[in-house]
Design a protein around this motif. Structure first.
Motif, PDB file in Angstrom:
ATOM      1  N   ASN A  89       0.820  -1.209   0.000  1.00 39.71           N
ATOM      2  CA  ASN A  89       0.000   0.000   0.000  1.00 39.71           C
ATOM      3  C   ASN A  89       0.854   1.259   0.000  1.00 39.71           C
ATOM      4  O   ASN A  89       1.803   1.376   0.787  1.00 39.71           O
ATOM      5  CB  ASN A  89      -0.905   0.036   1.239  1.00 39.71           C
ATOM      6  N   SER A  90       0.506   2.205  -0.841  1.00 45.12           N
ATOM      7  CA  SER A  90       1.191   3.500  -0.852  1.00 45.12           C
ATOM      8  C   SER A  90       0.896   4.296   0.411  1.00 45.12           C
ATOM      9  O   SER A  90       1.770   4.993   0.939  1.00 45.12           O
ATOM     10  CB  SER A  90       0.743   4.330  -2.060  1.00 45.12           C
ATOM     11  N   GLU A  91      -0.329   4.204   0.870  1.00 40.28           N
ATOM     12  CA  GLU A  91      -0.765   4.987   2.021  1.00 40.28           C
ATOM     13  C   GLU A  91      -1.159   4.071   3.168  1.00 40.28           C
ATOM     14  O   GLU A  91      -1.585   2.939   2.949  1.00 40.28           O
ATOM     15  CB  GLU A  91      -1.948   5.881   1.632  1.00 40.28           C
ATOM     16  N   GLN A  92      -1.018   4.575   4.356  1.00 45.86           N
ATOM     17  CA  GLN A  92      -1.326   3.773   5.544  1.00 45.86           C
ATOM     18  C   GLN A  92      -2.834   3.505   5.635  1.00 45.86           C
ATOM     19  O   GLN A  92      -3.643   4.417   5.606  1.00 45.86           O
ATOM     20  CB  GLN A  92      -0.867   4.492   6.806  1.00 45.86           C
ATOM     21  N   LEU A  93      -3.175   2.233   5.740  1.00 44.13           N
ATOM     22  CA  LEU A  93      -4.546   1.801   5.958  1.00 44.13           C
ATOM     23  C   LEU A  93      -4.573   0.917   7.186  1.00 44.13           C
ATOM     24  O   LEU A  93      -3.641   0.127   7.409  1.00 44.13           O
ATOM     25  CB  LEU A  93      -5.071   1.020   4.743  1.00 44.13           C
ATOM     26  N   LEU A  94      -5.631   1.013   7.978  1.00 43.80           N
ATOM     27  CA  LEU A  94      -5.757   0.216   9.186  1.00 43.80           C
ATOM     28  C   LEU A  94      -6.900  -0.778   9.042  1.00 43.80           C
ATOM     29  O   LEU A  94      -7.910  -0.500   8.407  1.00 43.80           O
ATOM     30  CB  LEU A  94      -6.003   1.106  10.409  1.00 43.80           C
ATOM     31  N   THR A  95      -6.738  -1.936   9.654  1.00 46.71           N
ATOM     32  CA  THR A  95      -7.788  -2.944   9.658  1.00 46.71           C
ATOM     33  C   THR A  95      -8.802  -2.627  10.755  1.00 46.71           C
ATOM     34  O   THR A  95      -8.616  -1.700  11.544  1.00 46.71           O
ATOM     35  CB  THR A  95      -7.199  -4.336   9.918  1.00 46.71           C
ATOM     36  N   GLY A 195       1.781  -4.137  -7.005  1.00 45.12           N
ATOM     37  CA  GLY A 195       2.014  -2.710  -6.839  1.00 45.12           C
ATOM     38  C   GLY A 195       1.029  -1.819  -7.569  1.00 45.12           C
ATOM     39  O   GLY A 195       1.154  -0.590  -7.523  1.00 45.12           O
ATOM     40  N   LEU A 196       0.036  -2.419  -8.220  1.00 49.15           N
ATOM     41  CA  LEU A 196      -0.928  -1.637  -8.998  1.00 49.15           C
ATOM     42  C   LEU A 196      -2.268  -1.496  -8.303  1.00 49.15           C
ATOM     43  O   LEU A 196      -3.140  -0.762  -8.772  1.00 49.15           O
ATOM     44  CB  LEU A 196      -1.151  -2.296 -10.368  1.00 49.15           C
ATOM     45  N   LYS A 197      -2.458  -2.187  -7.198  1.00 46.82           N
ATOM     46  CA  LYS A 197      -3.775  -2.245  -6.566  1.00 46.82           C
ATOM     47  C   LYS A 197      -3.892  -1.210  -5.458  1.00 46.82           C
ATOM     48  O   LYS A 197      -3.275  -1.320  -4.409  1.00 46.82           O
ATOM     49  CB  LYS A 197      -4.016  -3.651  -5.996  1.00 46.82           C
ATOM     50  N   GLY A 198      -4.692  -0.179  -5.705  1.00 49.05           N
ATOM     51  CA  GLY A 198      -4.996   0.780  -4.660  1.00 49.05           C
ATOM     52  C   GLY A 198      -3.870   1.722  -4.308  1.00 49.05           C
ATOM     53  O   GLY A 198      -3.895   2.333  -3.237  1.00 49.05           O
ATOM     54  N   ASN A 199      -2.866   1.881  -5.175  1.00 56.52           N
ATOM     55  CA  ASN A 199      -1.749   2.753  -4.868  1.00 56.52           C
ATOM     56  C   ASN A 199      -1.838   4.062  -5.650  1.00 56.52           C
ATOM     57  O   ASN A 199      -2.647   4.218  -6.561  1.00 56.52           O
ATOM     58  CB  ASN A 199      -0.429   2.028  -5.178  1.00 56.52           C
ATOM     59  N   THR A 200      -0.981   5.007  -5.311  1.00 56.67           N
ATOM     60  CA  THR A 200      -0.975   6.296  -5.986  1.00 56.67           C
ATOM     61  C   THR A 200      -0.513   6.119  -7.430  1.00 56.67           C
ATOM     62  O   THR A 200       0.155   5.145  -7.777  1.00 56.67           O
ATOM     63  CB  THR A 200      -0.023   7.274  -5.274  1.00 56.67           C
TER      64      THR A 200
END
Length: 277
Positions: A89-95, A195-200
């Motif tokens: 993930n490019s950006e921090q995501l929390l579960t 690297g293509l899923k949900g990134n910037t």
């Protein structure tokens, strides 16, 4: 006798190629996807073997537990568990549990699913965890800032999760008292879509460029070591790090037994699951 293998993250890339090859070798493949629709679609494209779709969002510990329950109830025999699923993930995501998502999917899901299915494996069962040489990019687990709140970066998060994979395998091997085999696998620089899923857009562009670099492997080549370890006639040595179907040394931080112990205890706390050997 037909052997059964559960492969997580098997709807594309390395996981799908692993599923395709093991089905062709006579395994009953439990092909995992994040949704049942995705798992069914991937399974429908495999011919020449028995494939059963299973599903769970591996960022959810509740869904991991449900997956393990369904495997135990519906599939009385399990010979191989391949922890292959991964995110970047490019950006921090929390579960929902408040854990940084990359660490949760790439490590805690391995830890919890292995623990839940360990007693369901055949006595000579095999556990294969897809790690990465990217674990060399960090010197240790950030126990004081596990979610990387103070300095988040997708590459740092991914590297930490891959170090956790290797530490987990080594610590599992030290603690186990049975004849199961656990191996960590370095698949190499593989041309996948992780690297293509949900990134910037910038990180997606960088990933596309990276996939064209000389020396990259196809997904089939990246799956070769997992396929070998799952299907070789005799159990491979346990507690080793494998690359191109041979064991090799991992990087120095992965041999820190105190880090491995702390990670194990933290993983038990974060999942609410305690191993009993």
């Amino acid at each position: 006798m037909e052997k059964t293998v559960l492969i997580t993250g098997a709807t594309g890339g390395i996981g799908l190629e692993t599923a395709r090859a093991l089905a062709a070798r006579g395994f009953h493949v439990l092909l995992h996807g994040r949704t049942l629709e995705k798992a069914r679609l991937a399974a429908s494209g495999i011919t020449g073997g028995r494939v059963s779709p299973v599903h769970a969002d591996l960022s959810s510990q509740e869904e991991i537990r449900d997956l393990a329950d369904r495997v135990r109830v519906n599939h009385p025999r399990l010979d191989v568990l391949i922890n292959n699923a991964g995110v970047w993930n490019s950006e921090q995501l929390l579960t929902a549990e408040g854990v940084e998502q990359t660490f949760a999917v790439n490590h805690l899901a391995y830890f919890l699913l292995t623990g839940l299915l360990r007693d369901h494996l055949q006595p000579d069962g095999r556990i294969i965890c897809v790690a990465s040489d990217s674990h060399r990019q960090v010197k240790g687990i950030q126990f004081d800032d596990l979610n990387l709140d103070n300095n988040y970066h997708g590459l740092r998060s991914y590297a930490q999760s891959k170090l956790a994979n290797v530490l987990f395998c080594y610590e599992y091997d030290r603690r186990k008292r049975d004849s199961t085999t656990i191996c960590a696998v370095q698949p190499g620089l593989v041309q996948t879509d992780i690297g293509l899923k949900g990134n910037t857009w910038l990180h997606r562009l960088a990933w596309r460029v990276r996939r064209r670099m000389k020396g990259n492997k196809s997904a089939e080549e990246g799956a070769a070591t997992s396929i070998f370890l799952a299907s070789v006639a005799d159990n491979p040595p346990s507690g080793l790090y494998w690359d191109d179907q041979f064991p090799k040394r991992s990087f120095s931080s992965s041999y820190d037994e105190e880090q491995a112990r702390r990670l194990w205890e933290l993983s038990e706390k974060l999942t609410g699951f305690r191993y009993s050997f």
